[in-house]
Design a protein around this motif. Structure first.
Motif, PDB file in Angstrom:
ATOM      1  N   VAL A 218       0.841  -1.203   0.000  1.00  0.00           N
ATOM      2  CA  VAL A 218       0.000   0.000   0.000  1.00  0.00           C
ATOM      3  C   VAL A 218       0.876   1.253   0.000  1.00  0.00           C
ATOM      4  N   GLU A 219       1.916   1.228   0.823  1.00  0.00           N
ATOM      5  CA  GLU A 219       2.801   2.406   0.947  1.00  0.00           C
ATOM      6  C   GLU A 219       3.465   2.758  -0.384  1.00  0.00           C
ATOM      7  N   PHE A 220       3.892   1.729  -1.113  1.00  0.00           N
ATOM      8  CA  PHE A 220       4.574   1.972  -2.384  1.00  0.00           C
ATOM      9  C   PHE A 220       3.706   1.530  -3.573  1.00  0.00           C
ATOM     10  N   GLY A 221       2.407   1.692  -3.432  1.00  0.00           N
ATOM     11  CA  GLY A 221       1.475   1.190  -4.433  1.00  0.00           C
ATOM     12  C   GLY A 221       1.728   1.704  -5.826  1.00  0.00           C
ATOM     13  N   ASP A 222       1.865   3.021  -5.985  1.00  0.00           N
ATOM     14  CA  ASP A 222       2.049   3.590  -7.320  1.00  0.00           C
ATOM     15  C   ASP A 222       3.352   3.119  -7.948  1.00  0.00           C
ATOM     16  N   ALA A 223       4.415   3.085  -7.122  1.00  0.00           N
ATOM     17  CA  ALA A 223       5.708   2.646  -7.645  1.00  0.00           C
ATOM     18  C   ALA A 223       5.662   1.177  -8.031  1.00  0.00           C
ATOM     19  N   PHE A 224       4.973   0.349  -7.240  1.00  0.00           N
ATOM     20  CA  PHE A 224       4.815  -1.063  -7.581  1.00  0.00           C
ATOM     21  C   PHE A 224       4.059  -1.207  -8.901  1.00  0.00           C
ATOM     22  N   GLN A 225       2.979  -0.458  -9.058  1.00  0.00           N
ATOM     23  CA  GLN A 225       2.154  -0.570 -10.252  1.00  0.00           C
ATOM     24  C   GLN A 225       2.948  -0.285 -11.525  1.00  0.00           C
ATOM     25  N   SER A 226       3.942   0.594 -11.429  1.00  0.00           N
ATOM     26  CA  SER A 226       4.703   0.971 -12.625  1.00  0.00           C
ATOM     27  C   SER A 226       5.576  -0.169 -13.152  1.00  0.00           C
ATOM     28  N   VAL A 227       6.016  -1.060 -12.261  1.00  0.00           N
ATOM     29  CA  VAL A 227       6.891  -2.158 -12.695  1.00  0.00           C
ATOM     30  C   VAL A 227       6.239  -3.535 -12.475  1.00  0.00           C
ATOM     31  N   TRP A 228       5.105  -3.536 -11.794  1.00  0.00           N
ATOM     32  CA  TRP A 228       4.423  -4.808 -11.479  1.00  0.00           C
ATOM     33  C   TRP A 228       2.918  -4.563 -11.516  1.00  0.00           C
ATOM     34  N   PRO A 229       2.324  -4.593 -12.690  1.00  0.00           N
ATOM     35  CA  PRO A 229       0.905  -4.246 -12.836  1.00  0.00           C
ATOM     36  C   PRO A 229      -0.023  -5.099 -11.975  1.00  0.00           C
ATOM     37  N   GLN A 230       0.395  -6.298 -11.654  1.00  0.00           N
ATOM     38  CA  GLN A 230      -0.475  -7.171 -10.852  1.00  0.00           C
ATOM     39  C   GLN A 230      -0.502  -6.777  -9.380  1.00  0.00           C
ATOM     40  N   ALA A 231       0.410  -5.893  -8.974  1.00  0.00           N
ATOM     41  CA  ALA A 231       0.477  -5.521  -7.557  1.00  0.00           C
ATOM     42  C   ALA A 231      -0.769  -4.744  -7.162  1.00  0.00           C
ATOM     43  N   ASN A 232      -1.572  -5.349  -6.284  1.00  0.00           N
ATOM     44  CA  ASN A 232      -2.802  -4.725  -5.817  1.00  0.00           C
ATOM     45  C   ASN A 232      -2.974  -5.105  -4.366  1.00  0.00           C
ATOM     46  N   SER A 233      -2.878  -4.144  -3.491  1.00  0.00           N
ATOM     47  CA  SER A 233      -2.920  -4.440  -2.055  1.00  0.00           C
ATOM     48  C   SER A 233      -4.233  -5.079  -1.633  1.00  0.00           C
ATOM     49  N   GLU A 234      -5.308  -4.842  -2.406  1.00  0.00           N
ATOM     50  CA  GLU A 234      -6.604  -5.411  -2.055  1.00  0.00           C
ATOM     51  C   GLU A 234      -6.741  -6.855  -2.537  1.00  0.00           C
ATOM     52  N   ASN A 235      -5.946  -7.277  -3.516  1.00  0.00           N
ATOM     53  CA  ASN A 235      -6.048  -8.627  -4.049  1.00  0.00           C
ATOM     54  C   ASN A 235      -4.683  -9.084  -4.548  1.00  0.00           C
ATOM     55  N   ILE A 236      -3.718  -9.140  -3.619  1.00  0.00           N
ATOM     56  CA  ILE A 236      -2.369  -9.527  -3.999  1.00  0.00           C
ATOM     57  C   ILE A 236      -2.227 -11.037  -4.129  1.00  0.00           C
ATOM     58  N   ILE A 237      -3.138 -11.797  -3.463  1.00  0.00           N
ATOM     59  CA  ILE A 237      -3.060 -13.255  -3.519  1.00  0.00           C
ATOM     60  C   ILE A 237      -3.348 -13.731  -4.948  1.00  0.00           C
ATOM     61  N   GLY A 238      -2.455 -14.565  -5.475  1.00  0.00           N
ATOM     62  CA  GLY A 238      -2.604 -15.071  -6.829  1.00  0.00           C
ATOM     63  C   GLY A 238      -1.773 -14.318  -7.844  1.00  0.00           C
ATOM     64  N   ALA A 239      -1.292 -13.133  -7.468  1.00  0.00           N
ATOM     65  CA  ALA A 239      -0.429 -12.388  -8.382  1.00  0.00           C
ATOM     66  C   ALA A 239       0.895 -13.125  -8.562  1.00  0.00           C
ATOM     67  N   SER A 240       1.528 -12.961  -9.700  1.00  0.00           N
ATOM     68  CA  SER A 240       2.771 -13.674 -10.003  1.00  0.00           C
ATOM     69  C   SER A 240       3.961 -12.756  -9.779  1.00  0.00           C
TER      70      SER A 240
END
Length: 343
Positions: A218-240
């Motif tokens: 959640v803290e680094f959500g935007d930065a994660f999204q830029s390099v890891w589109p699957q990163a979603n703090s609300e539904n991270i389970i199942g992401a690769s």
């Protein structure tokens, strides 16, 4: 006639209950003497037998064989001068046989009942009681008492087989309970850890993420999204995690060498932040690698401090002394200055 009567009565007395009567006739078949049992009446079947003997001059019997008619001869001409008919009855023999049969039947029934009772005690001792004990053990195991001892496992019959299967089942449940308890403790420690931890399977799919890790995403959500589109703090389970481009080299190394590649760690730039990522192998109960535990930590401040120290070291002299005035450490600039002064 008197003599013949006495002979008949004597035969009747000696024959007891098997005697049914006798009659003596003349050559014409007319009764001369008869026993008391006949009361002066000659049965019709007896009369027919007398006539047959008179005609043939031979002994004759009824089909049952219980009445016999014998001819009486006189003189050299062997002329039939009379017939003696004697009758016998099997009633007494049958009655005796019935009595004996009844007694034998009663003894047989008594013997059968005794044998049945004995068999019942034997079956109870050998089968029923052990099965009842095993049933009690099953109830104890069903209530969660996995320390109960299973009896009769040493027997070589079906009861012993049941006992051994029950012992195997009890052991498995006991082991499973211990594993579940250990897993619960580990899960609680994992859940409550302040370290940001996630668990991935061998395909690098996230199967668990603790609260600290979720908070970091959640803290680094935007930065994660830029390099890891699957990163979603609300539904991270199942992401690769394999889709996280900054960890592609590490993921490829682990896929190739599996547990031999770990522990493995690296630092990745995430926007202005620097995250330290470490991989440690996770194993199943058979000792096979089942995935990895991934720990994340924010090293931004630490790296910045190290950069600041390096900048200071490059431009200024730095030295550390103890309370007694002994030199503990110094940077390159300080040591160069000391060397220059000494010259």
């Amino acid at each position: 006639a008197v003599a013949i009567q006495e002979i008949i009565e004597s035969a009747s007395q000696s024959s007891e209950t098997t005697w049914s009567g006798a009659v003596v006739t003349n050559a014409k078949g007319v009764p001369i003497v008869s026993s008391e049992e006949l009361n002066g009446d000659v049965p019709e079947a007896w009369s027919a037998l007398v006539q047959k003997v008179i005609e043939t001059g031979e002994t004759s019997r009824t089909e049952s064989g219980m009445v016999a008619a014998d001819p009486v001869f006189f003189g050299e001409t062997t002329e039939v001068v009379g017939v003696i008919v004697t009758g016998w009855t099997a009633d007494a023999i049958v009655a005796t046989a019935k009595t004996s049969w009844t007694e034998a039947l009663l003894w047989s029934v008594a013997t059968f009942l005794v044998a049945l009772v004995c068999a019942g005690f034997i079956v109870r001792a050998i089968v029923s009681a052990p099965l009842a004990r095993l049933a009690q053990v099953v109830q104890d195991v069903a209530r969660g008492d996995y320390t109960v001892q299973v009896p009769h496992a040493q027997r070589g019959d079906e009861v012993g087989q049941i006992a051994r299967r029950l012992e195997d089942f009890r052991t498995q449940l006991q082991t499973g309970e211990q594993v579940a308890r250990d897993s619960a403790y580990k899960s609680a420690a994992f859940e409550g850890s302040s370290a940001a931890l996630m668990v991935v399977n061998k395909e690098f799919e996230i199967i668990y993420c603790n609260p600290a890790c979720a908070a970091l995403i959640v803290e680094f959500g935007d930065a994660f999204q830029s390099v890891w589109p699957q990163a979603n703090s609300e539904n991270i389970i199942g992401a690769s995690l394999a889709e996280f481009r900054l960890l592609s080299e590490q993921v490829a190394d682990i896929r190739e060498r599996e547990a031999n590649a770990m522990p493995l760690s690296t630092t990745v730039p995430l926007g202005t932040a620097r995250l330290h990522v470490s991989f440690n192998a996770a194993f199943d109960r058979e000792g096979e690698m089942s995935g990895a535990v991934v720990e994340w930590s924010d090293r931004t401040a630490e790296i910045q401090n190290m950069a600041l120290v390096e900048a200071i070291d490059s431009a200024q002299m730095r030295a550390e002394f103890s309370a007694s005035g002994n030199l503990l450490s110094a940077n390159k600039n300080f040591m160069s200055s000391i060397v220059t002064v000494s010259y």
